[in-house]
Each structure stands twice: as C-alpha cells, then as structure tokens.
Design a protein around this motif. Structure first.
Motif, PDB file in Angstrom:
ATOM      1  N   VAL A  50     -12.010  73.728  73.316  1.00  0.00           N
ATOM      2  CA  VAL A  50     -13.288  73.152  72.898  1.00  0.00           C
ATOM      3  C   VAL A  50     -13.069  72.405  71.583  1.00  0.00           C
ATOM      4  CG1 VAL A  50     -15.742  73.595  72.477  1.00  0.00           C
ATOM      5  CG2 VAL A  50     -14.414  75.241  73.813  1.00  0.00           C
ATOM      6  N   HIS A  51     -13.597  71.202  71.500  1.00  0.00           N
ATOM      7  CA  HIS A  51     -13.667  70.569  70.179  1.00  0.00           C
ATOM      8  C   HIS A  51     -14.927  69.728  70.092  1.00  0.00           C
ATOM      9  CE1 HIS A  51     -11.895  66.785  71.858  1.00  0.00           C
ATOM     10  NE2 HIS A  51     -12.319  66.197  70.735  1.00  0.00           N
ATOM     11  N   ASN A  52     -15.294  69.375  68.883  1.00  0.00           N
ATOM     12  CA  ASN A  52     -16.532  68.646  68.645  1.00  0.00           C
ATOM     13  C   ASN A  52     -16.261  67.218  68.208  1.00  0.00           C
ATOM     14  OD1 ASN A  52     -15.504  69.764  66.138  1.00  0.00           O
ATOM     15  ND2 ASN A  52     -17.352  68.999  65.167  1.00  0.00           N
ATOM     16  N   HIS A  53     -17.220  66.358  68.454  1.00  0.00           N
ATOM     17  CA  HIS A  53     -17.191  64.976  67.965  1.00  0.00           C
ATOM     18  C   HIS A  53     -18.348  64.803  66.978  1.00  0.00           C
ATOM     19  CE1 HIS A  53     -14.767  62.891  71.456  1.00  0.00           C
ATOM     20  NE2 HIS A  53     -14.028  63.673  70.696  1.00  0.00           N
ATOM     21  N   PRO A  54     -18.090  64.811  65.676  1.00  0.00           N
ATOM     22  CA  PRO A  54     -19.171  64.643  64.698  1.00  0.00           C
ATOM     23  C   PRO A  54     -19.959  63.346  64.868  1.00  0.00           C
ATOM     24  CG  PRO A  54     -17.203  65.481  63.621  1.00  0.00           C
ATOM     25  CD  PRO A  54     -16.802  65.110  65.016  1.00  0.00           C
ATOM     26  N   SER A  55     -19.382  62.342  65.521  1.00  0.00           N
ATOM     27  CA  SER A  55     -20.098  61.090  65.764  1.00  0.00           C
ATOM     28  C   SER A  55     -21.302  61.301  66.671  1.00  0.00           C
ATOM     29  CB  SER A  55     -19.166  60.064  66.412  1.00  0.00           C
ATOM     30  OG  SER A  55     -18.794  60.479  67.721  1.00  0.00           O
ATOM     31  N   GLY A  56     -21.278  62.401  67.447  1.00  0.00           N
ATOM     32  CA  GLY A  56     -22.376  62.706  68.359  1.00  0.00           C
ATOM     33  C   GLY A  56     -22.070  62.386  69.804  1.00  0.00           C
ATOM     34  N   ASP A  57     -21.144  61.467  70.063  1.00  0.00           N
ATOM     35  CA  ASP A  57     -20.795  61.069  71.429  1.00  0.00           C
ATOM     36  C   ASP A  57     -19.707  61.994  71.958  1.00  0.00           C
ATOM     37  OD1 ASP A  57     -20.140  59.868  73.794  1.00  0.00           O
ATOM     38  OD2 ASP A  57     -19.370  58.009  72.912  1.00  0.00           O
ATOM     39  N   PRO A  58     -19.996  62.775  73.016  1.00  0.00           N
ATOM     40  CA  PRO A  58     -19.000  63.724  73.499  1.00  0.00           C
ATOM     41  C   PRO A  58     -17.971  63.141  74.465  1.00  0.00           C
ATOM     42  CG  PRO A  58     -21.010  63.984  74.742  1.00  0.00           C
ATOM     43  CD  PRO A  58     -21.280  62.910  73.726  1.00  0.00           C
ATOM     44  N   ALA A  59     -18.026  61.866  74.725  1.00  0.00           N
ATOM     45  CA  ALA A  59     -17.091  61.274  75.688  1.00  0.00           C
ATOM     46  C   ALA A  59     -15.648  61.474  75.217  1.00  0.00           C
ATOM     47  CB  ALA A  59     -17.385  59.785  75.853  1.00  0.00           C
ATOM     48  N   PRO A  60     -14.754  61.963  76.099  1.00  0.00           N
ATOM     49  CA  PRO A  60     -13.357  62.181  75.699  1.00  0.00           C
ATOM     50  C   PRO A  60     -12.612  60.875  75.483  1.00  0.00           C
ATOM     51  CG  PRO A  60     -13.643  62.632  78.039  1.00  0.00           C
ATOM     52  CD  PRO A  60     -15.014  62.396  77.489  1.00  0.00           C
ATOM     53  N   SER A  61     -11.772  60.862  74.473  1.00  0.00           N
ATOM     54  CA  SER A  61     -10.927  59.695  74.211  1.00  0.00           C
ATOM     55  C   SER A  61      -9.653  59.794  75.034  1.00  0.00           C
ATOM     56  CB  SER A  61     -10.582  59.625  72.721  1.00  0.00           C
ATOM     57  OG  SER A  61      -9.738  60.717  72.370  1.00  0.00           O
ATOM     58  N   PHE A 110     -22.917  70.608  65.004  1.00  0.00           N
ATOM     59  CA  PHE A 110     -23.389  69.962  63.787  1.00  0.00           C
ATOM     60  C   PHE A 110     -22.387  70.039  62.643  1.00  0.00           C
ATOM     61  CE2 PHE A 110     -26.998  71.660  66.227  1.00  0.00           C
ATOM     62  CZ  PHE A 110     -27.533  70.454  66.631  1.00  0.00           C
ATOM     63  N   GLU A 111     -21.154  70.384  62.969  1.00  0.00           N
ATOM     64  CA  GLU A 111     -20.107  70.366  61.943  1.00  0.00           C
ATOM     65  C   GLU A 111     -19.806  68.924  61.533  1.00  0.00           C
ATOM     66  OE1 GLU A 111     -18.537  72.827  60.350  1.00  0.00           O
ATOM     67  OE2 GLU A 111     -19.753  74.341  61.367  1.00  0.00           O
ATOM     68  N   GLU A 112     -19.505  68.726  60.262  1.00  0.00           N
ATOM     69  CA  GLU A 112     -19.242  67.373  59.754  1.00  0.00           C
ATOM     70  C   GLU A 112     -17.815  66.922  60.003  1.00  0.00           C
ATOM     71  OE1 GLU A 112     -20.835  68.344  55.694  1.00  0.00           O
ATOM     72  OE2 GLU A 112     -21.913  66.448  56.017  1.00  0.00           O
ATOM     73  N   ARG A 113     -16.937  67.883  60.328  1.00  0.00           N
ATOM     74  CA  ARG A 113     -15.541  67.549  60.633  1.00  0.00           C
ATOM     75  C   ARG A 113     -15.183  68.094  62.011  1.00  0.00           C
ATOM     76  NH1 ARG A 113     -11.704  69.535  55.982  1.00  0.00           N
ATOM     77  NH2 ARG A 113     -12.957  71.428  56.184  1.00  0.00           N
ATOM     78  N   GLU A 114     -14.195  67.473  62.633  1.00  0.00           N
ATOM     79  CA  GLU A 114     -13.753  67.951  63.948  1.00  0.00           C
ATOM     80  C   GLU A 114     -13.096  69.317  63.823  1.00  0.00           C
ATOM     81  OE1 GLU A 114     -11.430  65.640  66.580  1.00  0.00           O
ATOM     82  OE2 GLU A 114     -12.861  63.977  66.675  1.00  0.00           O
ATOM     83  N   GLN A 115     -13.411  70.169  64.788  1.00  0.00           N
ATOM     84  CA  GLN A 115     -12.768  71.471  64.909  1.00  0.00           C
ATOM     85  C   GLN A 115     -12.191  71.607  66.306  1.00  0.00           C
ATOM     86  OE1 GLN A 115     -15.684  74.504  64.102  1.00  0.00           O
ATOM     87  NE2 GLN A 115     -15.515  74.301  61.885  1.00  0.00           N
ATOM     88  N   PHE A 116     -11.037  72.258  66.388  1.00  0.00           N
ATOM     89  CA  PHE A 116     -10.428  72.545  67.684  1.00  0.00           C
ATOM     90  C   PHE A 116     -10.473  74.054  67.886  1.00  0.00           C
ATOM     91  CE2 PHE A 116      -6.668  73.384  70.408  1.00  0.00           C
ATOM     92  CZ  PHE A 116      -7.068  72.647  71.516  1.00  0.00           C
ATOM     93  N   ARG A 117     -11.273  74.480  68.855  1.00  0.00           N
ATOM     94  CA  ARG A 117     -11.520  75.896  69.117  1.00  0.00           C
ATOM     95  C   ARG A 117     -10.884  76.294  70.448  1.00  0.00           C
ATOM     96  NH1 ARG A 117     -15.647  79.449  67.452  1.00  0.00           N
ATOM     97  NH2 ARG A 117     -16.482  77.749  66.185  1.00  0.00           N
ATOM     98  N   ILE A 118     -10.417  77.531  70.526  1.00  0.00           N
ATOM     99  CA  ILE A 118      -9.835  78.045  71.768  1.00  0.00           C
ATOM    100  C   ILE A 118     -10.504  79.358  72.123  1.00  0.00           C
ATOM    101  CG2 ILE A 118      -7.718  78.644  73.008  1.00  0.00           C
ATOM    102  CD1 ILE A 118      -6.154  77.265  70.751  1.00  0.00           C
ATOM    103  N   LEU A 119     -10.963  79.461  73.364  1.00  0.00           N
ATOM    104  CA  LEU A 119     -11.457  80.723  73.904  1.00  0.00           C
ATOM    105  C   LEU A 119     -10.337  81.322  74.750  1.00  0.00           C
ATOM    106  CD1 LEU A 119     -15.045  79.642  75.079  1.00  0.00           C
ATOM    107  CD2 LEU A 119     -14.316  80.422  72.808  1.00  0.00           C
ATOM    108  N   PHE A 120      -9.858  82.484  74.365  1.00  0.00           N
ATOM    109  CA  PHE A 120      -8.754  83.148  75.058  1.00  0.00           C
ATOM    110  C   PHE A 120      -9.330  84.194  76.024  1.00  0.00           C
ATOM    111  CE2 PHE A 120      -7.097  81.752  70.962  1.00  0.00           C
ATOM    112  CZ  PHE A 120      -5.911  81.129  71.323  1.00  0.00           C
TER     113      PHE A 120
END
Length: 250
Positions: free
Chosen positions: A198-209, A145-155
């Motif tokens: 991991v990253h999020n799509h604020p648009s709601g559609d998780p399909a990868p570009s 539910f973040e309003e901006r894209e975030q790029f997260r890494i699990l190490f």
C-alpha cells in the motif's frame, strides 16, 4: 502563586467573568440552546443524520466549551473539504483557521488517531481478504491525508490473517524509495506467506504510475520463488483508491 494556562479555549470565554447581578433568559448565549438541541438529536437519531459541519460542531463543543462553534466548523470544512480531511490535516494548517489554536488543533489530531486505531481494530485478527472494505477504510484513514508518500506493507500468515502492519519507507511529496529485497527480507523475518503493498499519493490522484507498476512486478518476481504471494498493491488518494489487481496490472 498558581499560574493560569491560556490557549484559544480561554479566548472563547473559558475564563471566569464577573456575573451581572441579574440574569435573564435573553442574556444567555444563543448557542447554549443550540448545543442542547444538537445533542438531543444525536441521542435520538444518531450521527448518520448529521451533516459534516454539524458533526464537527458536536466535536468542537468539547474542545471549545463556551462559544458558538458553528463558524469554526464551517471554516474548517471550507478550508479542507470534508470531515475526514479536517481530521487528516496537519496541525500547522489547522491553526491557520480562525478560532483554531494549538490546543484545539492537537485535540483534533487525537480524535484522528483514535479513529485510525478503531479502523485498524476492524482488521486485526481477521482473514484480511474477506474483510477487504475494512482494509481499505483503514488504509485510507492511515495514509490518505499524509503530506509525504509512505510505503506500507500488510504481512499475512497462511490463513491471510494480519501478522503485522508496517510503514517501510517515507519519502517526498511524489516519491518513496522502495527496495524489493528489504520487503522480502522483512516478510521472511515475520514468517509471512503473503503481503499486501500500500502507498499513498499526496497529489490525490491514486492512478498508478509506470514506476509503481514496474516496482510491484519486481517484488512479485522476487517473492514468488520464496513462496510469498503479493495479493495486491493498493494506491490511496484523498478521493479514492486504485487496486493494481483490480486494474489487471498484476
């Protein structure tokens, strides 16, 4: 002289009022019995039996002590959709709902932070690949539910146990800059032998570009010679997720 702090909870009658000389059962607010009944039902049957608006009512009981909270609960759900989306909504939008002022909006975000911390605890110290559903639950709570894209890494270490969980970049509503060299540099600093992107799509559609796929393959190609595996790249949307490994894109 002591000052009195006023917020929307005062609006709902938290301030003391002169009591009438005689009180009858008919004069008591109708919501008092309703609160008792909901609490009793939760005590005996648990939260799984509750609709979203009922669970939200229970939460608002504590935040708005003296009022009928059902209208506010239903208004929040009408605006945002689900219980999770209410907790994920930003403070400024929560306050646009009738009856939800700064204090209650902040309290809801505290509950959201507690829920996020709880889901993170489900994966800390565990072998991540065998706790995949918990990983997805955590990522959704943290990012959906973040309003901006975030790029997260699990190490991960050599046993695939979580070493660190970091947001490397935060971008705009539809783009996050990602630098493969920085990803690998940080993995080496932490002595990680595997990562999950991991990253999020604020648009709601998780399909990868196409750009998501190309960037992921670049990171894989950069990491492989250094003995670092990329287990997956998961994209989180409000209504679901997409796994690049599951889609056979990597």
């Amino acid at each position: 002289m002591a000052t009195e702090e006023h917020d929307e909870r005062d609006f709902f009658g938290e301030r003391s009022l002169p009591k009438p000389k005689r009180e009858t059962a008919q004069e008591k607010p109708h919501y008092l019995g309703h609160r008792d009944r909901l609490r009793e039902r939760f005590s005996t049957a648990g939260g799984d039996t509750f609709a979203d608006y009922e669970l939200l009512e229970l939460l608002l009981f504590r935040l708005i002590p003296r009022a009928d909270t059902k209208p506010a609960a239903k208004a929040l759900l009408a605006r945002f959709g689900t219980f999770a989306e209410v907790l994920g909504a930003p403070v400024n939008l929560l306050q646009e709902v009738k009856g939800i002022g700064p204090a209650v909006a902040l309290d809801l975000k505290i509950v959201a932070a507690a829920a996020k911390r709880m889901t993170r605890g489900e994966i800390s110290g565990r072998e991540v690949l065998s706790s995949w559903n918990q990983v997805l639950d955590y990522c959704r709570a943290a990012m959906a539910f973040e309003e901006r894209e975030q790029f997260r890494i699990l190490f991960l270490d050599k046993k695939n146990v979580l070493i660190a969980d970091e947001v490397q970049q935060t971008g705009t509503v539809d783009h996050t800059p990602v630098y493969p060299r920085e990803v690998i540099k940080r993995a080496l600093e932490l002595s990680a032998t595997a990562i999950i992107l991991v990253h999020n799509h604020p648009s709601g559609d998780p399909a990868p570009s196409r750009a998501d796929i190309d960037m992921t393959r670049t990171i894989i190609d950069t990491a492989k010679p250094l003995g670092i595996a990329v287990h997956d790249h998961v994209i989180i949307g409000k209504k679901g997720f997409a796994s690049m490994k599951g889609l056979l894109l990597i």
